[in-house]
Motif scaffolding. Structure first.
Motif, PDB file in Angstrom:
ATOM      1  N   ILE B  45      32.119  -6.263 -23.171  1.00 38.55           N
ATOM      2  CA  ILE B  45      30.816  -6.066 -22.524  1.00 38.55           C
ATOM      3  C   ILE B  45      30.735  -6.852 -21.218  1.00 38.55           C
ATOM      4  CG2 ILE B  45      29.553  -7.899 -23.777  1.00 38.55           C
ATOM      5  CD1 ILE B  45      27.122  -5.988 -23.810  1.00 38.55           C
ATOM      6  N   ARG B  46      31.307  -8.029 -21.192  1.00 35.68           N
ATOM      7  CA  ARG B  46      31.307  -8.823 -19.952  1.00 35.68           C
ATOM      8  C   ARG B  46      32.126  -8.101 -18.867  1.00 35.68           C
ATOM      9  NH1 ARG B  46      28.199 -12.356 -17.318  1.00 35.68           N
ATOM     10  NH2 ARG B  46      29.244 -12.355 -15.308  1.00 35.68           N
ATOM     11  N   ALA B  47      33.285  -7.566 -19.282  1.00 37.10           N
ATOM     12  CA  ALA B  47      34.127  -6.851 -18.315  1.00 37.10           C
ATOM     13  C   ALA B  47      33.407  -5.612 -17.803  1.00 37.10           C
ATOM     14  CB  ALA B  47      35.460  -6.476 -18.965  1.00 37.10           C
ATOM     15  N   THR B  48      32.676  -4.922 -18.680  1.00 36.53           N
ATOM     16  CA  THR B  48      31.917  -3.732 -18.275  1.00 36.53           C
ATOM     17  C   THR B  48      30.853  -4.117 -17.246  1.00 36.53           C
ATOM     18  OG1 THR B  48      32.255  -2.767 -20.461  1.00 36.53           O
ATOM     19  CG2 THR B  48      30.463  -1.843 -19.138  1.00 36.53           C
ATOM     20  N   TYR B  49      30.154  -5.195 -17.520  1.00 33.12           N
ATOM     21  CA  TYR B  49      29.096  -5.696 -16.636  1.00 33.12           C
ATOM     22  C   TYR B  49      29.671  -6.060 -15.262  1.00 33.12           C
ATOM     23  CZ  TYR B  49      24.919  -8.507 -15.443  1.00 33.12           C
ATOM     24  OH  TYR B  49      23.783  -9.010 -14.861  1.00 33.12           O
ATOM     25  N   GLU B  50      30.772  -6.785 -15.267  1.00 29.68           N
ATOM     26  CA  GLU B  50      31.354  -7.241 -13.996  1.00 29.68           C
ATOM     27  C   GLU B  50      31.915  -6.090 -13.180  1.00 29.68           C
ATOM     28  OE1 GLU B  50      34.002 -10.494 -14.820  1.00 29.68           O
ATOM     29  OE2 GLU B  50      32.318 -11.848 -15.199  1.00 29.68           O
ATOM     30  N   ARG B  51      32.349  -5.038 -13.888  1.00 31.82           N
ATOM     31  CA  ARG B  51      32.866  -3.857 -13.200  1.00 31.82           C
ATOM     32  C   ARG B  51      31.752  -3.151 -12.426  1.00 31.82           C
ATOM     33  NH1 ARG B  51      35.891  -2.361 -17.723  1.00 31.82           N
ATOM     34  NH2 ARG B  51      34.202  -1.013 -18.410  1.00 31.82           N
ATOM     35  N   MET B  52      30.492  -3.326 -12.857  1.00 33.00           N
ATOM     36  CA  MET B  52      29.385  -2.618 -12.226  1.00 33.00           C
ATOM     37  C   MET B  52      28.707  -3.422 -11.117  1.00 33.00           C
ATOM     38  SD  MET B  52      27.871  -0.864 -15.670  1.00 33.00           S
ATOM     39  CE  MET B  52      26.577   0.039 -14.829  1.00 33.00           C
ATOM     40  N   ILE B  53      28.808  -4.744 -11.188  1.00 34.10           N
ATOM     41  CA  ILE B  53      28.102  -5.596 -10.219  1.00 34.10           C
ATOM     42  C   ILE B  53      28.312  -5.196  -8.757  1.00 34.10           C
ATOM     43  CG2 ILE B  53      28.051  -7.958  -9.273  1.00 34.10           C
ATOM     44  CD1 ILE B  53      28.111  -9.004 -12.115  1.00 34.10           C
ATOM     45  N   PRO B  54      29.553  -4.882  -8.332  1.00 35.45           N
ATOM     46  CA  PRO B  54      29.735  -4.508  -6.917  1.00 35.45           C
ATOM     47  C   PRO B  54      28.911  -3.283  -6.510  1.00 35.45           C
ATOM     48  CG  PRO B  54      31.842  -4.986  -7.951  1.00 35.45           C
ATOM     49  CD  PRO B  54      30.828  -4.969  -9.053  1.00 35.45           C
ATOM     50  N   LEU B  55      28.510  -2.458  -7.481  1.00 34.84           N
ATOM     51  CA  LEU B  55      27.709  -1.265  -7.172  1.00 34.84           C
ATOM     52  C   LEU B  55      26.222  -1.499  -7.376  1.00 34.84           C
ATOM     53  CD1 LEU B  55      30.043   1.154  -9.146  1.00 34.84           C
ATOM     54  CD2 LEU B  55      29.827   1.078  -6.644  1.00 34.84           C
ATOM     55  N   THR B  56      25.874  -2.374  -8.295  1.00 36.44           N
ATOM     56  CA  THR B  56      24.478  -2.495  -8.728  1.00 36.44           C
ATOM     57  C   THR B  56      23.840  -3.828  -8.381  1.00 36.44           C
ATOM     58  OG1 THR B  56      25.191  -3.418 -10.828  1.00 36.44           O
ATOM     59  CG2 THR B  56      24.861  -1.022 -10.739  1.00 36.44           C
ATOM     60  N   GLY B  57      24.654  -4.838  -8.069  1.00 34.03           N
ATOM     61  CA  GLY B  57      24.090  -6.191  -8.069  1.00 34.03           C
ATOM     62  C   GLY B  57      23.626  -6.483  -9.474  1.00 34.03           C
ATOM     63  N   ASP B  58      22.470  -7.154  -9.591  1.00 36.98           N
ATOM     64  CA  ASP B  58      21.991  -7.497 -10.932  1.00 36.98           C
ATOM     65  C   ASP B  58      21.086  -6.405 -11.520  1.00 36.98           C
ATOM     66  OD1 ASP B  58      19.791  -7.781  -9.389  1.00 36.98           O
ATOM     67  OD2 ASP B  58      19.387  -9.877  -9.905  1.00 36.98           O
ATOM     68  N   ARG B  59      21.114  -5.212 -10.932  1.00 38.45           N
ATOM     69  CA  ARG B  59      20.272  -4.124 -11.443  1.00 38.45           C
ATOM     70  C   ARG B  59      21.015  -3.405 -12.577  1.00 38.45           C
ATOM     71  NH1 ARG B  59      16.701  -2.000  -7.356  1.00 38.45           N
ATOM     72  NH2 ARG B  59      17.631   0.066  -7.457  1.00 38.45           N
ATOM     73  N   ILE B  60      21.098  -4.084 -13.706  1.00 39.67           N
ATOM     74  CA  ILE B  60      21.811  -3.545 -14.868  1.00 39.67           C
ATOM     75  C   ILE B  60      20.945  -3.744 -16.104  1.00 39.67           C
ATOM     76  CG2 ILE B  60      23.873  -3.711 -16.330  1.00 39.67           C
ATOM     77  CD1 ILE B  60      25.406  -4.769 -13.920  1.00 39.67           C
ATOM     78  N   MET B  61      20.802  -2.673 -16.887  1.00 38.93           N
ATOM     79  CA  MET B  61      20.036  -2.715 -18.135  1.00 38.93           C
ATOM     80  C   MET B  61      21.012  -2.562 -19.301  1.00 38.93           C
ATOM     81  SD  MET B  61      16.883  -0.165 -19.117  1.00 38.93           S
ATOM     82  CE  MET B  61      15.639  -1.154 -18.261  1.00 38.93           C
ATOM     83  N   VAL B  62      20.793  -3.327 -20.373  1.00 37.19           N
ATOM     84  CA  VAL B  62      21.654  -3.237 -21.552  1.00 37.19           C
ATOM     85  C   VAL B  62      20.810  -2.784 -22.740  1.00 37.19           C
ATOM     86  CG1 VAL B  62      23.075  -4.557 -23.185  1.00 37.19           C
ATOM     87  CG2 VAL B  62      23.246  -5.008 -20.726  1.00 37.19           C
ATOM     88  N   VAL B  63      21.316  -1.806 -23.476  1.00 36.10           N
ATOM     89  CA  VAL B  63      20.638  -1.340 -24.687  1.00 36.10           C
ATOM     90  C   VAL B  63      21.527  -1.684 -25.877  1.00 36.10           C
ATOM     91  CG1 VAL B  63      19.527   0.602 -25.831  1.00 36.10           C
ATOM     92  CG2 VAL B  63      19.763   0.603 -23.326  1.00 36.10           C
ATOM     93  N   THR B  64      21.009  -2.506 -26.785  1.00 34.44           N
ATOM     94  CA  THR B  64      21.853  -2.919 -27.916  1.00 34.44           C
ATOM     95  C   THR B  64      20.981  -3.185 -29.140  1.00 34.44           C
ATOM     96  OG1 THR B  64      23.688  -4.376 -28.545  1.00 34.44           O
ATOM     97  CG2 THR B  64      21.823  -5.422 -27.446  1.00 34.44           C
ATOM     98  N   GLY B  65      21.634  -3.517 -30.245  1.00 32.40           N
ATOM     99  CA  GLY B  65      20.906  -3.790 -31.489  1.00 32.40           C
ATOM    100  C   GLY B  65      20.227  -5.151 -31.431  1.00 32.40           C
TER     101      GLY B  65
END
Lengths: 370, 370
Positions: B45-65
């Motif tokens: 999940i950390r790797a997924t998040y970091e892969r997106m940062i260059p495109l999104t900055g901190d505009r990332i939402m996570v949906v989990t249990g």
């Protein structure tokens, strides 16, 4: 056999040997003889003890490591304090069996000792006991008597006993002379032994007058003999611990085979009773598989009270010393030994290689799990 | 792509799915996305998040249990409270991704969402990011855009995307129309797909205007859509928890593929960017073997910081979640997963059968280890 001779009999159980090929189940702190390896509900040492009681009553001496005192007494609560010989360090079988002989000789020079290792599986017990009775009768004629196991395959893993002429002994119809003891042979040689019918496996069982044992020990290992006599002289006195602590560490380390059995055989003093009972020294995990049939529904032999084993298209042996769930999928003839601090995964065919793993772990300093 | 379009982009990471075929490493309390399965030092999940940062900055939402709140925040300490969507019970991907779309739509109806599962391994990240940029440019033309993976073998384990005509999109030279999504095929059919060059693997990646996602959701799953809108209306208000607790359990359970992607494709609203990066969904332990090369000296892939592995004539994968010594002797292509309460022993060839073991354990009540 007359009751007078049987009254001279005293059992001795040397309980040593870690059982390296059964690592990580068997280990320094919990050697093979403290485990129930047959699913009988008894540890091997308890089964050994109970096998002897019909012949000895409570006249049984145990020789084991100081570290195993509590565990052995938990298994054998009947054991008298003066019949528990604790080694402060391992000194091999000549010292262990020799000290038992020396102590018993002090108590009564006419005693006949019967020494049987604590970690063998034997049955039916009545057939074993009949062989021991023949051995006692033969020992009473002035012989060191071994019980040799009729070989069932050309094993290169055991020493052999070459049998000679039939002896005429009252109460021992199957007694024979021993020509010689031979070391572990090659498999080819073992095949020849098996075919000849003249050879038996040496299971390290000795029945002999204590005086004769000591006589040969004195001849072949005089320093060892004298040291053991010194400890024995103090044994049933308040000086026992002090003298043992002083002498034991100085004793030479050698096997009873070299110190007594082989030279005694050369001198014509050794006889043998062929043992026709089933015998297994539980040398490795393949033996565990032989001694514990697999579940018909799963094909898996499971040992361990808390084992929770799930298997799918798998076969082999699971020895569990934990409460963990163990799932086996699509793997055949596997051997899994699951303990709290060490896990072994191998196959039945590689059961003998476990010793190498233990040696490697020792060399690499992983002694916490040995 | 112009900066105005990129400024409309918001990342969404659905972090669900236990990863049953990775049991007992992955399990309900510690699912696949919370593990480092590549030896990179990052959880998936950390790797997924970091892969997106260059495109999104901190505009990332996570949906989990709900159960993973603490673990996810430990992995993603940057995550804003209003960007962490916690499911009180699993409701499948349409509800998870749909709620993200509805919340984002409330904030700004022009947003383009990009949804990428938390448990995939992707590299090189720059190639992935280029594909996402093409997907954003294409989504901005009013399309739901998936990124399909160029197949490398005729897998029957994935759904496929049938590609159609090339699209003319500024900033998305590889964009194509999607003819249809197809379910997991037989291996024969998959071979045909691979040979044709017209099919891509469906990796569940969606880039789309939130308004278009909601439009298709409203058309195909109106009850689900209305429930999600009700939660979204309360999301950035003090009523968030109360409304979510009331509505969420009543929502229908369905996959985003059925609720949006397939009907949208039939309506001609779906495009695809072929992904030419390396991609692995780490579906089983054979994947762990592919992603983590074996030691050249031992032939064993070892995962786990505390692992103490000894091997002799053995090969395969050891995943260790304990400090136990693990000895492997004479066994090939083995998979061993050692955790404090469960042990798996299988082979790479049987990696897919692990799911069956988990189902069996569930049925037999051994849920403590699932």
């Amino acid at each position: 056999m007359n009751a007078e001779i049987l009254a001279r009999f005293y059992g001795v159980i040397p309980a040593g040997g870690v059982g390296t090929r059964l690592w990580p189940l068997s280990r320094a702190a919990a050697p093979k003889f403290l485990h129930d390896l047959t699913g009988s509900g008894s540890t091997l040492i308890r089964a050994t003890y109970e096998r002897m009681i019909p012949l000895t009553g409570d006249r049984i001496m145990v020789v084991t490591g100081m570290a195993h005192r509590t565990a052995v007494l938990a298994q054998l609560p009947e054991l008298a304090d003066e019949d528990l010989v604790l080694e402060s360090e391992p000194k091999d079988s000549a010292a262990a069996i020799g000290l038992a002989a020396a102590i018993l000789h002090r108590r009564n020079p006419d005693l006949i000792m019967g020494s049987f290792a604590a970690d063998q599986v034997i049955g039916p017990v009545e057939v074993f006991q009949d062989a021991v009775r023949e051995a006692i009768a033969t020992a009473a004629t002035g012989k060191i008597v071994t019980i040799g196991i009729r070989p069932t395959l050309p094993s290169s893993g055991f020493g052999y006993i070459r049998t000679g002429a039939k002896l005429e002994v009252d109460g021992a119809p199957s007694a024979r002379d021993v020509v010689e003891f031979v070391e572990k042979p090659s498999e080819d040689t073992a095949r020849g032994y098996l075919a000849s019918g003249d050879y038996l496996w040496n299971a390290g069982m000795f029945v002999a007058p204590v005086s004769l044992m000591l006589e040969h020990l004195a001849r072949n290992e005089p320093a060892l003999h004298d040291g053991l006599q010194e400890i024995a002289a103090a044994w049933d006195t308040p000086e026992r611990d002090e003298v043992k602590a002083r002498i034991w560490p100085t004793l030479p380390k050698t096997a009873i085979d070299y110190a007594v059995a082989e030279p005694a055989a050369a001198a014509g003093d050794v006889a043998v009773i062929p043992g026709v009972f089933n015998w297994d020294d539980v040398g490795d995990f393949a033996a565990i598989g032989r001694l514990n049939p697999a579940s018909e529904s799963t094909g898996i032999t499971v040992m361990g009270d808390g084992a929770r084993v799930y298997s799918d298209d798998a076969s082999g042996i699971v020895v569990s010393d934990t409460k963990r769930v163990i799932a086996l999928i699509g793997i055949q003839d596997v051997v899994i030994v699951d303990t709290p601090d060490a896990l072994l995964v191998t196959t039945k065919d590689h059961a003998q290689s476990v010793k190498k793993a233990v040696e490697h772990l020792k060399a690499s300093g992983d002694i916490d799990v040995l």
